[in-house]
Design a protein around this motif. Structure first.
Motif, PDB file in Angstrom:
ATOM      1  N   LEU A  80       0.826  -1.209   0.000  1.00 44.32           N
ATOM      2  CA  LEU A  80       0.000   0.000   0.000  1.00 44.32           C
ATOM      3  C   LEU A  80       0.861   1.259   0.000  1.00 44.32           C
ATOM      4  O   LEU A  80       0.598   2.218  -0.737  1.00 44.32           O
ATOM      5  CB  LEU A  80      -0.912   0.006   1.216  1.00 44.32           C
ATOM      6  CG  LEU A  80      -2.363  -0.438   1.020  1.00 44.32           C
ATOM      7  CD1 LEU A  80      -3.068  -0.514   2.364  1.00 44.32           C
ATOM      8  CD2 LEU A  80      -3.107   0.498   0.089  1.00 44.32           C
ATOM      9  N   GLU A  81       1.902   1.259   0.835  1.00 46.69           N
ATOM     10  CA  GLU A  81       2.806   2.408   0.900  1.00 46.69           C
ATOM     11  C   GLU A  81       3.464   2.645  -0.456  1.00 46.69           C
ATOM     12  O   GLU A  81       3.551   3.789  -0.931  1.00 46.69           O
ATOM     13  CB  GLU A  81       3.866   2.175   1.974  1.00 46.69           C
ATOM     14  CG  GLU A  81       3.328   2.219   3.386  1.00 46.69           C
ATOM     15  CD  GLU A  81       4.378   1.855   4.417  1.00 46.69           C
ATOM     16  OE1 GLU A  81       5.484   1.414   4.008  1.00 46.69           O
ATOM     17  OE2 GLU A  81       4.109   1.997   5.626  1.00 46.69           O
ATOM     18  N   TYR A  83       2.388   1.680  -3.377  1.00 46.53           N
ATOM     19  CA  TYR A  83       1.355   2.111  -4.325  1.00 46.53           C
ATOM     20  C   TYR A  83       1.110   3.611  -4.215  1.00 46.53           C
ATOM     21  O   TYR A  83       1.065   4.325  -5.221  1.00 46.53           O
ATOM     22  CB  TYR A  83       0.068   1.329  -4.066  1.00 46.53           C
ATOM     23  CG  TYR A  83      -1.158   1.905  -4.728  1.00 46.53           C
ATOM     24  CD1 TYR A  83      -1.395   1.729  -6.094  1.00 46.53           C
ATOM     25  CD2 TYR A  83      -2.094   2.633  -3.987  1.00 46.53           C
ATOM     26  CE1 TYR A  83      -2.520   2.264  -6.704  1.00 46.53           C
ATOM     27  CE2 TYR A  83      -3.220   3.172  -4.580  1.00 46.53           C
ATOM     28  CZ  TYR A  83      -3.436   2.980  -5.949  1.00 46.53           C
ATOM     29  OH  TYR A  83      -4.548   3.523  -6.540  1.00 46.53           O
ATOM     30  N   LEU A  84       0.958   4.095  -2.974  1.00 44.47           N
ATOM     31  CA  LEU A  84       0.688   5.515  -2.763  1.00 44.47           C
ATOM     32  C   LEU A  84       1.883   6.374  -3.159  1.00 44.47           C
ATOM     33  O   LEU A  84       1.715   7.484  -3.667  1.00 44.47           O
ATOM     34  CB  LEU A  84       0.311   5.761  -1.303  1.00 44.47           C
ATOM     35  CG  LEU A  84      -1.039   5.155  -0.869  1.00 44.47           C
ATOM     36  CD1 LEU A  84      -1.225   5.278   0.635  1.00 44.47           C
ATOM     37  CD2 LEU A  84      -2.192   5.839  -1.606  1.00 44.47           C
ATOM     38  N   THR A  88       0.858   9.036  -5.991  1.00 50.44           N
ATOM     39  CA  THR A  88       0.639  10.351  -5.387  1.00 50.44           C
ATOM     40  C   THR A  88       1.972  11.019  -5.072  1.00 50.44           C
ATOM     41  O   THR A  88       3.021  10.393  -5.099  1.00 50.44           O
ATOM     42  CB  THR A  88      -0.178  10.256  -4.079  1.00 50.44           C
ATOM     43  OG1 THR A  88       0.639   9.645  -3.065  1.00 50.44           O
ATOM     44  CG2 THR A  88      -1.433   9.423  -4.281  1.00 50.44           C
ATOM     45  N   ILE A  95       1.032   9.540   3.866  1.00 45.50           N
ATOM     46  CA  ILE A  95       0.932   8.168   3.368  1.00 45.50           C
ATOM     47  C   ILE A  95       0.744   7.191   4.517  1.00 45.50           C
ATOM     48  O   ILE A  95      -0.082   6.272   4.452  1.00 45.50           O
ATOM     49  CB  ILE A  95       2.180   7.799   2.551  1.00 45.50           C
ATOM     50  CG1 ILE A  95       2.147   8.522   1.197  1.00 45.50           C
ATOM     51  CG2 ILE A  95       2.270   6.287   2.331  1.00 45.50           C
ATOM     52  CD1 ILE A  95       3.359   8.287   0.336  1.00 45.50           C
ATOM     53  N   THR A  98      -2.762   7.444   5.754  1.00 41.51           N
ATOM     54  CA  THR A  98      -3.675   6.884   4.753  1.00 41.51           C
ATOM     55  C   THR A  98      -3.645   5.370   4.772  1.00 41.51           C
ATOM     56  O   THR A  98      -4.697   4.711   4.705  1.00 41.51           O
ATOM     57  CB  THR A  98      -3.308   7.393   3.352  1.00 41.51           C
ATOM     58  OG1 THR A  98      -3.349   8.820   3.329  1.00 41.51           O
ATOM     59  CG2 THR A  98      -4.267   6.843   2.300  1.00 41.51           C
ATOM     60  N   VAL A  99      -2.453   4.803   4.880  1.00 37.49           N
ATOM     61  CA  VAL A  99      -2.317   3.348   4.914  1.00 37.49           C
ATOM     62  C   VAL A  99      -3.041   2.767   6.125  1.00 37.49           C
ATOM     63  O   VAL A  99      -3.763   1.769   6.013  1.00 37.49           O
ATOM     64  CB  VAL A  99      -0.833   2.944   4.932  1.00 37.49           C
ATOM     65  CG1 VAL A  99      -0.685   1.453   5.262  1.00 37.49           C
ATOM     66  CG2 VAL A  99      -0.187   3.236   3.585  1.00 37.49           C
ATOM     67  N   ASN A 102      -6.685   2.811   5.458  1.00 37.35           N
ATOM     68  CA  ASN A 102      -7.041   1.852   4.407  1.00 37.35           C
ATOM     69  C   ASN A 102      -7.038   0.416   4.908  1.00 37.35           C
ATOM     70  O   ASN A 102      -7.821  -0.425   4.442  1.00 37.35           O
ATOM     71  CB  ASN A 102      -6.085   1.981   3.224  1.00 37.35           C
ATOM     72  CG  ASN A 102      -6.308   3.264   2.443  1.00 37.35           C
ATOM     73  OD1 ASN A 102      -7.304   3.964   2.633  1.00 37.35           O
ATOM     74  ND2 ASN A 102      -5.384   3.605   1.564  1.00 37.35           N
ATOM     75  N   ILE A 109      -9.658   2.374  -0.557  1.00 32.07           N
ATOM     76  CA  ILE A 109      -8.617   2.248  -1.581  1.00 32.07           C
ATOM     77  C   ILE A 109      -9.248   2.390  -2.958  1.00 32.07           C
ATOM     78  O   ILE A 109     -10.177   1.670  -3.311  1.00 32.07           O
ATOM     79  CB  ILE A 109      -7.900   0.889  -1.464  1.00 32.07           C
ATOM     80  CG1 ILE A 109      -7.299   0.733  -0.057  1.00 32.07           C
ATOM     81  CG2 ILE A 109      -6.801   0.758  -2.510  1.00 32.07           C
ATOM     82  CD1 ILE A 109      -6.704  -0.627   0.220  1.00 32.07           C
TER      83      ILE A 109
END
Length: 267
Positions: A80-81, A83-84, A88, A95, A98-99, A102, A109
């Protein structure tokens, strides 16, 4: 490993799960340096992206975590990290927040495939992640309630950690006895409930972080490891230390409430 367990003919499932969870957490800590390498995470992320392009069946991150011998939620967090970071320009602090959000709610997501993969990881993780955390907290509360029930059944007055914090104490055991009790020839002023199995290393950490501070504030007390503990915890404890913090795997069947009348009659 010599264990002191709360069982007669077989090891309880909760004890086995507690030992398993403890070992997984330690193994993950030892492997943290691997995950801290940017190349490792990038390689995992590249494999995930390739698997999505190849229309592999759902459970990609579960398979990656199994091969890496890491908890699924730990892998999901790292993916996830990455990906962000890829999609972004957000800061690391944003981040990270957000993770965490999520993982608790994968519907947040935007990428549908990744949302499903993260959901499967959280759902199948017994040791890490939101579901595992809630289960551990619930089990801990269950045994705190059991402890208070045992005290009430024995007519032992006490103050719980909420009342103690209201009185201004910062570090508080689960229960502070309003009147000391006698257990196994020891004076007990407080009780800490631990709904888990403890080995020597974990016990020493609890001594440092919690139990000795309790002793400094309230005097001798008792810790209950409801799912058992290594016998070395008692064998390696000196007589002077044993008199300060008693280790048990259950609430004692017999205990004396040390009222003034009882103490005077014993003299």
């Amino acid at each position: 490993m010599i264990l002191h367990l709360n069982f007669q003919s077989s090891i309880p499932k909760k004890t086995l799960m507690s030992i398993y969870s403890l070992e997984i957490q330690r193994r993950t800590k030892y492997q943290h340096f691997i995950l801290s390498q940017p190349g490792t995470i990038q390689a995992m992320y590249n494999r995930y992206v390739a698997a999505i392009k190849n229309n592999e069946e759902p459970g990609i991150l579960l398979r990656i975590s199994a091969e890496a011998k890491l908890p699924p939620t730990v892998v999901a967090r790292r993916i996830l990290e990455q990906y962000l970071l890829t999609v972004t320009n957000a800061s690391k602090a944003v981040i990270k927040a957000t993770v965490s959000a999520n993982l608790k709610n994968s519907s947040l997501i935007q990428d549908r495939d990744l949302a499903l993969e993260v959901y499967l990881c959280v759902l199948n993780d017994d040791c890490y992640g939101p579901i595992a955390d809630v289960l551990k907290m619930t089990i801990g509360l269950e045994y705190e309630v059991l402890l208070k029930k045992r005290l009430a059944e024995n007519n032992i007055p006490f103050s719980d950690e909420h009342k103690l914090r209201h009185q201004g104490f910062d570090k508080t055991p689960d229960v502070k006895l309003d009147i000391p009790i006698g257990v196994d020839g020891r004076v007990i002023n407080w009780i800490e409930s631990k709904a888990l199995f403890a080995d020597e290393k974990l016990h020493q950490q609890y001594l440092k972080d919690q139990l000795w501070p309790y002793w400094n504030r309230f005097g001798p007390g008792m810790v209950i490891y409801w799912f058992g503990y290594e016998l070395s915890i008692r064998k390696n404890t000196s007589s002077s230390n044993a008199a300060r913090i008693l280790v048990r795997h259950d609430f004692p069947e017999k205990c004396l409430v040390l009222t003034p009348d009882l103490i005077l009659n014993k003299r």
